[in-house]
Design an enzyme around this catalytic site. Structure first.
Site, short mmCIF file in Angstrom:
data_model
loop_
_atom_site.label_atom_id
_atom_site.label_comp_id
_atom_site.label_asym_id
_atom_site.label_seq_id
_atom_site.Cartn_x
_atom_site.Cartn_y
_atom_site.Cartn_z
N LYS A 129 7.40 -7.04 -3.16
CA LYS A 129 6.93 -5.85 -2.42
C LYS A 129 7.36 -4.62 -3.20
O LYS A 129 8.32 -4.67 -3.97
CB LYS A 129 7.56 -5.84 -1.02
CG LYS A 129 6.83 -4.97 -0.03
CD LYS A 129 5.64 -5.65 0.61
CE LYS A 129 4.84 -4.68 1.45
NZ LYS A 129 3.80 -5.36 2.24
N ASP A 169 -0.52 -1.39 1.29
CA ASP A 169 0.27 -1.48 2.53
C ASP A 169 0.15 -0.08 3.15
O ASP A 169 -0.82 0.64 2.85
CB ASP A 169 1.74 -1.86 2.21
CG ASP A 169 2.55 -2.22 3.46
OD1 ASP A 169 2.43 -3.35 3.93
OD2 ASP A 169 3.28 -1.36 3.98
#
Ligand code: NDP
Length: 448
Positions: A129, A169
């Protein structure tokens, strides 16, 4: 639920010591280790081979300066992150978040969760991430472009189609991915599937935009079906009004439910007739306006300042799709009091541990994020496959594969929960099923 296993207790203590002030990360690790307690009891070989010990430590963390020039010619500096968490079952894979709240603890919690989520998808993807404490809100397109170019100029040296494949995201949608892909291609001098969520004309997958929201509804429908219910005729509250929220609203409506509320970080709208999705998309996706503008065109709807009140609206199903820890104990109790039968998470870790306890106590069906919102990364994985094949599947083909995989994910969670004597606890089922595949791969690959 406090840990009883001495080894896991000690491990969690070490995680807390080593990652002080990273509250979200510690929260995510605690939840997973608690769920894995029965596995640790049954499989001491995972302790002996250091699987748990290695699982809680990222393989690599990259933190970098992101300098960029605003429209006034003033230099701005943000902080960029990429956590390459675990590559046991495939290249690191996970989105990038651009939001002012981003710091290392958030990216580490998201990367850690991603390991299990990606494992559940059945596709060969490790966990990672990234992101930056940059706020795209209120910035011009040119400023966003300069920021994205600077971000990927540094991050670009650490990623690759077989190494690490970032995606979107919060705050990173098609526009940002486009700017990053263009700059990466220019620097690397090659056209490869190094990012997912790309536009359709340059290697994106059909149905990627819809995937997380649609996948959330496919998972929820399976969970409801297994418990004698369905979306049909149900009233639904969805939080957020971004990518996940919009397509969850669309699919829930197609499946026969009525979505009565949406929100953003300022407040929420309540439309008892069912939200007008085209209006929301026009406001949020095209005009990039606030959700409160909705009531200007829909006078029957109301707008309330503040986010948490959305959970006091009477609904059958709640789909939190904004951000972490958005449902606390009081909000969960309000949902229970109003007869809510299911909570399924579009956002990552939107329920606090106390809220989750309330769900279990009140027999509310609970679909945890790492299973329920895995549709996004599933189609990202399918985008990687299509890029590798130099081929593109139709919308229906991708959507069909997504539906199959979300069904398999629910079945895996259900089965693992039953096998470990925790029937109906899909949180434990997701953690256990996601973990087992990664643990086997880590053990087989030796102490690396
Ligand atoms: P978007 O940026 O498209 O939308 C985010 C939405 O959540 C916006 O409405 C935003 O409001 C709201 N929001 C953001 N931060 C807060 C906050 N602190 N308090 C209240 N509301 C907030 O993001 P996505 O829809 O892509 O992501 C939403 C969630 O889903 C995140 O948790 C993300 O990690 C998760 N997720 C996303 C996937 C994807 O494919 N996009 C895949 C899997 C999970 P505002 O506009 O005011 O900021």
């Amino acid at each position: 639920m406090a840990l009883k296993n001495e080894y896991l207790k000690g491990l969690l203590e070490r995680v807390k010591q080593r990652n002080r002030a990273e509250d979200e990360f510690i929260q995510a690790v605690t939840e997973v280790l608690e769920s894995l307690e029965p596995v640790a009891e049954k499989r001491p070989d995972y302790i002996e081979s250091g699987v748990f010990e290695r699982l809680v430590e990222p393989e690599r963390v990259i933190i970098f300066r992101v300098p960029w020039m605003d429209d006034k010619g003033v230099t701005q500096v943000n902080r960029g992150f990429r956590v390459q968490y675990n590559s046991a079952i495939g290249p690191y894979k996970g989105g990038c978040r651009f939001h002012p709240s981003v710091y290392l603890g958030i990216i580490k919690f998201l990367g850690f969760e991603q390991i299990f989520k990606n494992s559940l998808t059945t596709l060969p993807m490790g966990g990672g991430k990234g992101g930056a404490d940059f706020d795209p809100k209120g910035k011009s397109d040119a400023e966003v472009m300069r920021f994205c170019q600077s971000f990927i100029t540094e991050l670009g040296r650490h990623i690759g189609g077989n190494l690490d494949v970032p995606a979107g995201d919060i705050g990173v949608g098609a526009r940002e991915i486009g700017y990053m892909f263009g700059q990466y291609k220019r620097i690397a001098n090659e056209f490869v599937g190094v990012l997912t969520g790309k536009g359709i004309p340059y290697g994106g997958s059909l149905a990627r935009t819809e995937a997380t929201g649609y996948g959330l509804c496919y998972f929820t429908e399976e969970m409801l079906k297994a418990n004698g219910s369905s979306f049909k005729g149900k009233t639904v509250v969805v939080s957020g009004s971004g990518n996940v929220a919009v397509y969850a609203t669309k699919k829930a409506t197609e499946l026969g439910a009525k979505v009565i509320a949406l929100s953003d970080s300022n407040g929420y709208i309540y439309d008892p007739e069912g939200v007008d999705l085209e209006l929301v998309r026009q406001l949020k996706e095209v005009e990039r306006k606030r959700i409160k503008e909705y009531v200007t065109s829909r006078p029957r709807a109301t707008y309330t300042e503040g986010c948490s009140g959305i959970w006091t609206l009477k609904c059958d199903i709640a789909l939190p799709s904004a951000t972490q820890n958005e449902i606390d104990k009081a909000s969960a109790e309000a949902l229970a009091k109003n007869g809510c039968i299911a909570v399924a998470e579009g956002a990552n870790m939107p329920s606090t541990p106390e809220a989750i306890e309330v769900y279990f106590k009140n027999k509310i069906l609970y679909g945890p994020a790492k299973a329920a919102n895995a549709g996004g990364v599933t189609v990202s994985g399918l985008e990687m496959s299509q890029n590798s094949m130099r081929y593109g599947w139709s919308f229906e083909e991708v959507d069909g594969k997504l539906q199959d995989i979300m069904k398999q994910i629910f079945a895996a969670c259900d089965k693992a929960a039953k096998e470990y004597g925790l029937e109906g606890n899909y949180m434990a089922g997701a953690n256990i099923a996601g973990f087992l595949k990664v643990a086997e791969a880590m053990k087989a690959q030796g102490c690396v």
